[in-house]
Motif scaffolding. Structure first.
Motif, PDB file in Angstrom:
ATOM      1  N   SER A 111       0.830  -1.203   0.000  1.00  0.00           N
ATOM      2  CA  SER A 111       0.000   0.000   0.000  1.00  0.00           C
ATOM      3  C   SER A 111       0.868   1.258   0.000  1.00  0.00           C
ATOM      4  CB  SER A 111      -0.934  -0.002   1.219  1.00  0.00           C
ATOM      5  OG  SER A 111      -0.176  -0.018   2.404  1.00  0.00           O
ATOM      6  N   GLN A 112       2.177   1.089   0.268  1.00  0.00           N
ATOM      7  CA  GLN A 112       3.055   2.245   0.452  1.00  0.00           C
ATOM      8  C   GLN A 112       4.068   2.453  -0.668  1.00  0.00           C
ATOM      9  OE1 GLN A 112       2.290   4.084   3.177  1.00  0.00           O
ATOM     10  NE2 GLN A 112       0.697   2.532   3.455  1.00  0.00           N
ATOM     11  N   GLN A 113       4.363   1.396  -1.440  1.00  0.00           N
ATOM     12  CA  GLN A 113       5.525   1.487  -2.329  1.00  0.00           C
ATOM     13  C   GLN A 113       5.414   0.527  -3.495  1.00  0.00           C
ATOM     14  OE1 GLN A 113       9.083   0.586  -0.135  1.00  0.00           O
ATOM     15  NE2 GLN A 113      10.404   0.932  -1.906  1.00  0.00           N
ATOM     16  N   VAL A 114       5.834   1.009  -4.683  1.00  0.00           N
ATOM     17  CA  VAL A 114       5.885   0.123  -5.856  1.00  0.00           C
ATOM     18  C   VAL A 114       7.281  -0.495  -5.920  1.00  0.00           C
ATOM     19  CG1 VAL A 114       5.719  -0.008  -8.377  1.00  0.00           C
ATOM     20  CG2 VAL A 114       4.276   1.608  -7.125  1.00  0.00           C
ATOM     21  N   PHE A 115       7.341  -1.827  -6.018  1.00  0.00           N
ATOM     22  CA  PHE A 115       8.638  -2.508  -6.119  1.00  0.00           C
ATOM     23  C   PHE A 115       8.968  -2.861  -7.569  1.00  0.00           C
ATOM     24  CE2 PHE A 115       6.981  -3.498  -1.853  1.00  0.00           C
ATOM     25  CZ  PHE A 115       7.969  -2.921  -1.083  1.00  0.00           C
ATOM     26  N   GLY A 116       7.939  -2.962  -8.405  1.00  0.00           N
ATOM     27  CA  GLY A 116       8.192  -3.293  -9.808  1.00  0.00           C
ATOM     28  C   GLY A 116       6.900  -3.733 -10.469  1.00  0.00           C
ATOM     29  N   PHE A 117       6.996  -4.051 -11.748  1.00  0.00           N
ATOM     30  CA  PHE A 117       5.814  -4.603 -12.427  1.00  0.00           C
ATOM     31  C   PHE A 117       6.246  -5.355 -13.665  1.00  0.00           C
ATOM     32  CE2 PHE A 117       6.386  -0.612 -14.725  1.00  0.00           C
ATOM     33  CZ  PHE A 117       6.113  -0.964 -16.044  1.00  0.00           C
ATOM     34  N   GLU A 118       5.383  -6.249 -14.098  1.00  0.00           N
ATOM     35  CA  GLU A 118       5.585  -6.930 -15.367  1.00  0.00           C
ATOM     36  C   GLU A 118       4.333  -6.683 -16.200  1.00  0.00           C
ATOM     37  OE1 GLU A 118       6.661 -11.430 -16.576  1.00  0.00           O
ATOM     38  OE2 GLU A 118       7.760 -10.539 -14.879  1.00  0.00           O
ATOM     39  N   ALA A 119       4.508  -6.089 -17.368  1.00  0.00           N
ATOM     40  CA  ALA A 119       3.343  -5.806 -18.214  1.00  0.00           C
ATOM     41  C   ALA A 119       2.909  -7.089 -18.905  1.00  0.00           C
ATOM     42  CB  ALA A 119       3.694  -4.752 -19.251  1.00  0.00           C
ATOM     43  N   CYS A 120       1.589  -7.230 -19.136  1.00  0.00           N
ATOM     44  CA  CYS A 120       1.099  -8.351 -19.946  1.00  0.00           C
ATOM     45  C   CYS A 120       1.438  -8.061 -21.401  1.00  0.00           C
ATOM     46  CB  CYS A 120      -0.416  -8.467 -19.821  1.00  0.00           C
ATOM     47  SG  CYS A 120      -0.940  -8.934 -18.173  1.00  0.00           S
ATOM     48  N   LEU A 133       0.691   7.442 -15.111  1.00  0.00           N
ATOM     49  CA  LEU A 133       2.134   7.471 -15.372  1.00  0.00           C
ATOM     50  C   LEU A 133       2.925   7.014 -14.153  1.00  0.00           C
ATOM     51  CD1 LEU A 133       2.469  10.924 -17.228  1.00  0.00           C
ATOM     52  CD2 LEU A 133       2.485   8.639 -18.252  1.00  0.00           C
ATOM     53  N   VAL A 134       2.507   7.489 -12.991  1.00  0.00           N
ATOM     54  CA  VAL A 134       3.204   7.113 -11.750  1.00  0.00           C
ATOM     55  C   VAL A 134       2.171   6.817 -10.674  1.00  0.00           C
ATOM     56  CG1 VAL A 134       5.366   8.407 -12.008  1.00  0.00           C
ATOM     57  CG2 VAL A 134       3.358   9.577 -11.131  1.00  0.00           C
ATOM     58  N   ALA A 135       2.577   6.036  -9.678  1.00  0.00           N
ATOM     59  CA  ALA A 135       1.692   5.778  -8.538  1.00  0.00           C
ATOM     60  C   ALA A 135       1.708   6.992  -7.608  1.00  0.00           C
ATOM     61  CB  ALA A 135       2.166   4.539  -7.788  1.00  0.00           C
ATOM     62  N   SER A 137       2.481   7.045  -4.661  1.00  0.00           N
ATOM     63  CA  SER A 137       3.698   6.967  -3.850  1.00  0.00           C
ATOM     64  C   SER A 137       4.911   7.474  -4.619  1.00  0.00           C
ATOM     65  CB  SER A 137       3.957   5.510  -3.464  1.00  0.00           C
ATOM     66  OG  SER A 137       4.122   4.739  -4.643  1.00  0.00           O
ATOM     67  N   GLY A 138       4.747   7.749  -5.928  1.00  0.00           N
ATOM     68  CA  GLY A 138       5.859   8.211  -6.754  1.00  0.00           C
ATOM     69  C   GLY A 138       6.501   7.080  -7.532  1.00  0.00           C
ATOM     70  N   GLY A 139       6.113   5.830  -7.273  1.00  0.00           N
ATOM     71  CA  GLY A 139       6.739   4.690  -7.949  1.00  0.00           C
ATOM     72  C   GLY A 139       6.396   4.648  -9.433  1.00  0.00           C
ATOM     73  N   SER A 140       7.345   4.194 -10.237  1.00  0.00           N
ATOM     74  CA  SER A 140       7.149   4.167 -11.689  1.00  0.00           C
ATOM     75  C   SER A 140       6.174   3.073 -12.104  1.00  0.00           C
ATOM     76  CB  SER A 140       8.507   3.921 -12.361  1.00  0.00           C
ATOM     77  OG  SER A 140       8.284   3.584 -13.712  1.00  0.00           O
ATOM     78  N   LEU A 141       5.251   3.404 -12.991  1.00  0.00           N
ATOM     79  CA  LEU A 141       4.345   2.403 -13.568  1.00  0.00           C
ATOM     80  C   LEU A 141       4.537   2.379 -15.087  1.00  0.00           C
ATOM     81  CD1 LEU A 141       1.196   3.164 -11.366  1.00  0.00           C
ATOM     82  CD2 LEU A 141       2.732   1.220 -11.157  1.00  0.00           C
ATOM     83  N   GLY A 142       5.751   2.714 -15.524  1.00  0.00           N
ATOM     84  CA  GLY A 142       6.075   2.710 -16.955  1.00  0.00           C
ATOM     85  C   GLY A 142       7.046   3.840 -17.242  1.00  0.00           C
ATOM     86  N   ASP A 143       7.685   3.789 -18.421  1.00  0.00           N
ATOM     87  CA  ASP A 143       8.635   4.847 -18.766  1.00  0.00           C
ATOM     88  C   ASP A 143       7.857   6.095 -19.183  1.00  0.00           C
ATOM     89  OD1 ASP A 143      11.361   5.843 -19.419  1.00  0.00           O
ATOM     90  OD2 ASP A 143      10.374   6.075 -21.364  1.00  0.00           O
ATOM     91  N   GLU A 144       8.002   7.160 -18.390  1.00  0.00           N
ATOM     92  CA  GLU A 144       7.092   8.301 -18.528  1.00  0.00           C
ATOM     93  C   GLU A 144       7.105   8.922 -19.922  1.00  0.00           C
ATOM     94  OE1 GLU A 144       6.399  10.744 -15.234  1.00  0.00           O
ATOM     95  OE2 GLU A 144       6.220  12.561 -16.413  1.00  0.00           O
ATOM     96  N   GLN A 145       8.298   9.198 -20.445  1.00  0.00           N
ATOM     97  CA  GLN A 145       8.331   9.935 -21.711  1.00  0.00           C
ATOM     98  C   GLN A 145       7.750   9.125 -22.866  1.00  0.00           C
ATOM     99  OE1 GLN A 145       8.544  13.183 -21.539  1.00  0.00           O
ATOM    100  NE2 GLN A 145       7.790  12.967 -23.637  1.00  0.00           N
ATOM    101  N   THR A 146       8.057   7.818 -22.899  1.00  0.00           N
ATOM    102  CA  THR A 146       7.489   7.016 -23.999  1.00  0.00           C
ATOM    103  C   THR A 146       5.975   6.877 -23.841  1.00  0.00           C
ATOM    104  OG1 THR A 146       8.263   5.096 -22.785  1.00  0.00           O
ATOM    105  CG2 THR A 146       9.419   5.571 -24.781  1.00  0.00           C
ATOM    106  N   LEU A 147       5.504   6.763 -22.598  1.00  0.00           N
ATOM    107  CA  LEU A 147       4.051   6.658 -22.403  1.00  0.00           C
ATOM    108  C   LEU A 147       3.360   7.950 -22.837  1.00  0.00           C
ATOM    109  CD1 LEU A 147       3.659   4.839 -18.938  1.00  0.00           C
ATOM    110  CD2 LEU A 147       3.468   3.863 -21.215  1.00  0.00           C
ATOM    111  N   VAL A 148       3.954   9.099 -22.472  1.00  0.00           N
ATOM    112  CA  VAL A 148       3.361  10.391 -22.838  1.00  0.00           C
ATOM    113  C   VAL A 148       3.202  10.484 -24.352  1.00  0.00           C
ATOM    114  CG1 VAL A 148       3.896  12.866 -22.992  1.00  0.00           C
ATOM    115  CG2 VAL A 148       4.040  11.685 -20.790  1.00  0.00           C
ATOM    116  N   THR A 149       4.242  10.123 -25.077  1.00  0.00           N
ATOM    117  CA  THR A 149       4.180  10.182 -26.547  1.00  0.00           C
ATOM    118  C   THR A 149       3.104   9.240 -27.073  1.00  0.00           C
ATOM    119  OG1 THR A 149       6.539  10.599 -26.493  1.00  0.00           O
ATOM    120  CG2 THR A 149       5.617  10.007 -28.633  1.00  0.00           C
ATOM    121  N   ALA A 150       3.057   8.027 -26.524  1.00  0.00           N
ATOM    122  CA  ALA A 150       2.102   7.031 -27.021  1.00  0.00           C
ATOM    123  C   ALA A 150       0.655   7.418 -26.709  1.00  0.00           C
ATOM    124  CB  ALA A 150       2.423   5.667 -26.425  1.00  0.00           C
ATOM    125  N   PHE A 151       0.435   8.079 -25.555  1.00  0.00           N
ATOM    126  CA  PHE A 151      -0.937   8.444 -25.186  1.00  0.00           C
ATOM    127  C   PHE A 151      -1.569   9.378 -26.216  1.00  0.00           C
ATOM    128  CE2 PHE A 151      -0.535   7.258 -20.492  1.00  0.00           C
ATOM    129  CZ  PHE A 151      -1.555   6.327 -20.561  1.00  0.00           C
TER     130      PHE A 151
END
Ligand code: PLP
Length: 261
Positions: free
Chosen positions: A45-54, A110-112, A114-128
């Motif tokens: 509930s406090q922190q993102v440790f990582g993720f694997e995209a489907c 883009l981010v949780a 908590s500030g944790g990354s949920l993807g590479d911000e710049q590439t996601l921004v362009t793709a959105f």
């Protein structure tokens, strides 16, 4: 059956955000949630440790199975995680696998909190940018709004995103923690049509953005107009935050989990 909202979203094992927030909020709005899972995150509930995209093909196949089966009234997307997943969702709209005119609530995660990354911000921004023309409502937090529009001023940013194709933008200052009360502005086709002020409650909340966007999607599926869906979501979200669960009551900085029941 109840109208269906098909959500493209990630799993948050803490149950605060992501697809669990979507299911609970959409259920509370009176609709039924179906999920195409886009990513599995590893987080508390406090922190993102990582993720694997489907893989995009896997998320696509989940969505097609639902679209062939259930009366999907509204699409909602949250964490998409990769540009492949954004491209996959864009293709479903462009090729009308999702019926033309289906309302689409796009929460450009883009981010949780908590500030944790949920993807590479710049590439996601362009793709959105390719998804924006299909969006009925975009629900960015201030960080996402500034990143997507490349504007510091929130009003200019919202107008710019409308000009780039989204029908409406809901601007919320909930992530500007030194901004006092939370201001919300709803822009439709570049015009501000609704403004509200919500009290800023003590604490930070894990999954409040997902809950708000999904409740709006649920009300749209139930037949409410956009502006009424936003107003209904405002009153509902405040209740969920006032009743939030505190997993770490001795730590005033720890994130709280909205209580959506
Ligand atoms: N989607 C997933 C899977 C997440 O894990 C998160 C945050 O942790 C979000 C979306 C965004 O959450 P919020 O509603 O707090 O912006």
């Amino acid at each position: 059956m109840r109208p269906v909202v098909l959500c493209f979203s990630g799993l948050d094992p803490s149950g605060g955000a992501g697809l669990q927030a979507d299911i609970e909020a959409i259920g509370q709005a009176g609709a039924h949630a179906a999920i195409a899972c886009t990513a599995i995150t590893v987080q508390s509930s406090q922190q993102v440790f990582g993720f694997e995209a489907c893989a995009a093909s896997l998320a696509n196949d989940q969505a097609v199975a639902v679209l062939d089966d259930l009366p999907v009234a509204v699409i909602k997307s949250g964490m998409l995680g990769t540009t492949d997943n954004i491209a996959m969702l864009t293709r479903l709209f462009a090729q009308q696998v999702i019926a033309a005119g289906t309302p689409f609530v796009l929460d450009p995660v883009l981010v949780a909190n908590s500030g944790g990354s949920l993807g590479d911000e710049q590439t996601l921004v362009t793709a959105f940018r390719q998804l924006l023309p299909y969006a009925t409502l975009l629900t960015p937090n201030t960080h996402e709004l500034r990143a997507l529009s490349a504007e510091q001023d929130l009003h200019t940013g919202a107008q710019k995103l409308c000009a780039q194709g989204t029908h409406a933008v809901l601007v919320k200052t909930s992530h500007d923690f030194d901004s006092g009360d939370i201001e919300q502005y709803l822009y439709i086709e570049g015009q501000m049509v609704h403004q509200s002020t919500l009290p800023r409650l003590d604490g930070e909340f894990h999954g409040s953005g997902c809950s708000l966007a999904s409740f709006i999607a649920g009300r749209l599926a139930m037949g409410d107009a956009l502006i009424d869906s936003v107003k209904a979501a405002d009153s509902w979200i405040i209740q969920t935050l006032r009743a939030a669960d505190a997993p770490h009551p001795d730590n005033a900085k720890a994130q709280l989990i909205p209580n959506r029941f």
